[in-house]
Motif scaffolding. Structure first.
Motif, PDB file in Angstrom:
ATOM      1  N   UNK A 120       0.842  -1.201   0.000  1.00  0.00           N
ATOM      2  CA  UNK A 120       0.000   0.000   0.000  1.00  0.00           C
ATOM      3  C   UNK A 120       0.876   1.249   0.000  1.00  0.00           C
ATOM      4  N   UNK A 121       1.919   1.232   0.813  1.00  0.00           N
ATOM      5  CA  UNK A 121       2.841   2.357   0.874  1.00  0.00           C
ATOM      6  C   UNK A 121       3.651   2.472  -0.413  1.00  0.00           C
ATOM      7  N   UNK A 122       4.030   1.326  -0.980  1.00  0.00           N
ATOM      8  CA  UNK A 122       4.759   1.337  -2.256  1.00  0.00           C
ATOM      9  C   UNK A 122       3.896   1.976  -3.336  1.00  0.00           C
ATOM     10  N   UNK A 123       2.640   1.586  -3.396  1.00  0.00           N
ATOM     11  CA  UNK A 123       1.726   2.136  -4.397  1.00  0.00           C
ATOM     12  C   UNK A 123       1.526   3.638  -4.190  1.00  0.00           C
ATOM     13  N   UNK A 124       1.412   4.047  -2.950  1.00  0.00           N
ATOM     14  CA  UNK A 124       1.238   5.466  -2.651  1.00  0.00           C
ATOM     15  C   UNK A 124       2.441   6.274  -3.127  1.00  0.00           C
ATOM     16  N   UNK A 125       3.638   5.762  -2.834  1.00  0.00           N
ATOM     17  CA  UNK A 125       4.858   6.466  -3.239  1.00  0.00           C
ATOM     18  C   UNK A 125       4.970   6.536  -4.758  1.00  0.00           C
ATOM     19  N   UNK A 126       4.654   5.438  -5.432  1.00  0.00           N
ATOM     20  CA  UNK A 126       4.754   5.413  -6.891  1.00  0.00           C
ATOM     21  C   UNK A 126       3.690   6.288  -7.549  1.00  0.00           C
ATOM     22  N   UNK A 127       2.511   6.331  -6.969  1.00  0.00           N
ATOM     23  CA  UNK A 127       1.446   7.180  -7.515  1.00  0.00           C
ATOM     24  C   UNK A 127       1.826   8.651  -7.423  1.00  0.00           C
ATOM     25  N   UNK A 128       2.407   9.046  -6.295  1.00  0.00           N
ATOM     26  CA  UNK A 128       2.867  10.424  -6.147  1.00  0.00           C
ATOM     27  C   UNK A 128       4.021  10.701  -7.108  1.00  0.00           C
ATOM     28  N   UNK A 129       4.883   9.702  -7.292  1.00  0.00           N
ATOM     29  CA  UNK A 129       6.007   9.867  -8.222  1.00  0.00           C
ATOM     30  C   UNK A 129       5.499  10.030  -9.654  1.00  0.00           C
ATOM     31  N   UNK A 130       4.454   9.301  -9.998  1.00  0.00           N
ATOM     32  CA  UNK A 130       3.888   9.411 -11.342  1.00  0.00           C
ATOM     33  C   UNK A 130       3.312  10.802 -11.585  1.00  0.00           C
ATOM     34  N   UNK A 131       2.717  11.381 -10.541  1.00  0.00           N
ATOM     35  CA  UNK A 131       2.174  12.735 -10.669  1.00  0.00           C
ATOM     36  C   UNK A 131       3.288  13.749 -10.907  1.00  0.00           C
ATOM     37  N   UNK A 132       4.461  13.498 -10.293  1.00  0.00           N
ATOM     38  CA  UNK A 132       5.596  14.406 -10.467  1.00  0.00           C
ATOM     39  C   UNK A 132       6.270  14.217 -11.815  1.00  0.00           C
ATOM     40  N   UNK A 133       6.322  12.955 -12.267  1.00  0.00           N
ATOM     41  CA  UNK A 133       7.045  12.651 -13.510  1.00  0.00           C
ATOM     42  C   UNK A 133       6.262  11.619 -14.317  1.00  0.00           C
ATOM     43  N   UNK A 134       5.272  12.053 -15.084  1.00  0.00           N
ATOM     44  CA  UNK A 134       4.383  11.133 -15.804  1.00  0.00           C
ATOM     45  C   UNK A 134       5.092  10.258 -16.833  1.00  0.00           C
ATOM     46  N   UNK A 135       6.279  10.654 -17.276  1.00  0.00           N
ATOM     47  CA  UNK A 135       6.979   9.899 -18.311  1.00  0.00           C
ATOM     48  C   UNK A 135       8.195   9.148 -17.777  1.00  0.00           C
ATOM     49  N   UNK A 136       8.225   8.903 -16.486  1.00  0.00           N
ATOM     50  CA  UNK A 136       9.366   8.222 -15.887  1.00  0.00           C
ATOM     51  C   UNK A 136       9.203   6.709 -16.011  1.00  0.00           C
ATOM     52  N   UNK A 137      10.118   6.055 -16.686  1.00  0.00           N
ATOM     53  CA  UNK A 137      10.012   4.622 -16.935  1.00  0.00           C
ATOM     54  C   UNK A 137      10.093   3.810 -15.647  1.00  0.00           C
ATOM     55  N   UNK A 138      10.953   4.209 -14.724  1.00  0.00           N
ATOM     56  CA  UNK A 138      11.087   3.458 -13.474  1.00  0.00           C
ATOM     57  C   UNK A 138       9.779   3.473 -12.687  1.00  0.00           C
ATOM     58  N   UNK A 139       9.089   4.581 -12.715  1.00  0.00           N
ATOM     59  CA  UNK A 139       7.812   4.695 -12.018  1.00  0.00           C
ATOM     60  C   UNK A 139       6.795   3.743 -12.638  1.00  0.00           C
ATOM     61  N   UNK A 140       6.686   3.788 -13.949  1.00  0.00           N
ATOM     62  CA  UNK A 140       5.706   2.943 -14.622  1.00  0.00           C
ATOM     63  C   UNK A 140       6.032   1.467 -14.467  1.00  0.00           C
ATOM     64  N   UNK A 141       7.325   1.130 -14.492  1.00  0.00           N
ATOM     65  CA  UNK A 141       7.696  -0.278 -14.317  1.00  0.00           C
ATOM     66  C   UNK A 141       7.386  -0.741 -12.897  1.00  0.00           C
ATOM     67  N   UNK A 142       7.606   0.128 -11.931  1.00  0.00           N
ATOM     68  CA  UNK A 142       7.278  -0.221 -10.554  1.00  0.00           C
ATOM     69  C   UNK A 142       5.802  -0.514 -10.381  1.00  0.00           C
ATOM     70  N   UNK A 143       4.959   0.320 -10.979  1.00  0.00           N
ATOM     71  CA  UNK A 143       3.514   0.113 -10.899  1.00  0.00           C
ATOM     72  C   UNK A 143       3.089  -1.131 -11.678  1.00  0.00           C
ATOM     73  N   UNK A 144       3.755  -1.388 -12.790  1.00  0.00           N
ATOM     74  CA  UNK A 144       3.457  -2.580 -13.581  1.00  0.00           C
ATOM     75  C   UNK A 144       3.722  -3.850 -12.783  1.00  0.00           C
TER      76      UNK A 144
END
Length: 228
Positions: free
Chosen positions: A40-64
């Motif tokens: 839950x905390x991982x998802x929260x951190x990644x969701x906030x990261x996606x808002x900051x950087x929508x085109x960040x590959x590491x963020x999208x891979x983490x969520x994937x």
């Protein structure tokens, strides 16, 4: 009484307090996502990261790779929230309805988050291969090697001697079902089967004689034995 945290740049963590990631930088959020154990905390951190950087590959891979694990219910056992559980459709197709088999197979390749990762990656073929290998490693570790029913029992105790020989049976089933899946194209099936073969190879430290014998020469030739 003096506040022990006063003037301390790194105050003590308080048990039971939900972490707040608000105001963190992208780098800080990615660090939290890599090091937190609570999905839950991982998802929260990644969701906030996606808002900051929508085109960040590491963020999208983490969520994937996280999949729906953050939606798990501690009171109800549901393996389907684990992303790699999609491979269970190849190990135990008898446990799933035909529509579920189709959905699980197609999610491996048609996931919208995966499509975004492939778009952002400079090497989409390499990304897809690595993604499937990571899922296979996770499934191998959790659901194949972690399933004691794959090992014989002596006086009620699980005996794991000759691990490679016992794990080769479910691995053979998985690879064979991947290659003959009606829901995958020939190219997808071969790519996925090679990814799982590699995961097995790594788990048994290269001792694949038992698996190769079960698969037979024809399937081994199709796989190409591309392990190096």
């Amino acid at each position: 009484m003096r506040n022990r945290d006063a003037g301390n740049r790194f105050p003590l963590r308080r048990k039971g307090r939900e972490p707040s990631f608000e105001g963190m930088s992208l780098e800080q959020l990615l660090f939290e996502a890599r090091t937190r154990q609570d999905p839950v905390q991982v998802h929260k951190a990644l969701t906030l990261a996606e808002a900051l950087s929508p085109d960040n590959l590491e963020v999208h891979r983490g969520l994937l790779m996280l999949g729906r694990l953050y939606q798990r219910n501690p009171r109800k056992l549901d393996f389907s929230v684990i992303k790699c559980f999609l491979l269970n459709s190849f190990e135990h197709p008898e446990r799933h309805r035909e529509q579920a088999l189709r959905d699980m197979a197609r999610e491996l390749f048609d996931d919208a988050r995966l499509a975004r990762c492939l778009q952002l990656s400079g090497d989409p073929e390499g990304f897809l291969r690595t993604y499937l290998e990571d899922l296979s490693r996770e499934y191998m570790r959790i659901f194949v090697a972690g399933d004691t029913s794959h090992f014989p029992r002596v006086f009620g105790l699980s005996f794991k001697g000759g691990m490679q020989r016992y794990l080769a049976v479910p691995a053979r089933d998985i690879i064979s079902n991947m290659l003959c899946s009606p829901f995958l194209s020939p190219g997808e099936a071969l790519l996925l089967a090679r990814a799982f073969y590699r995961a097995y190879y790594e788990h048994v430290q290269g001792d694949v004689k038992a698996l190769d014998e079960l698969l037979g020469a024809a399937i081994c030739a199709r796989l190409g034995k591309e392990i190096a």
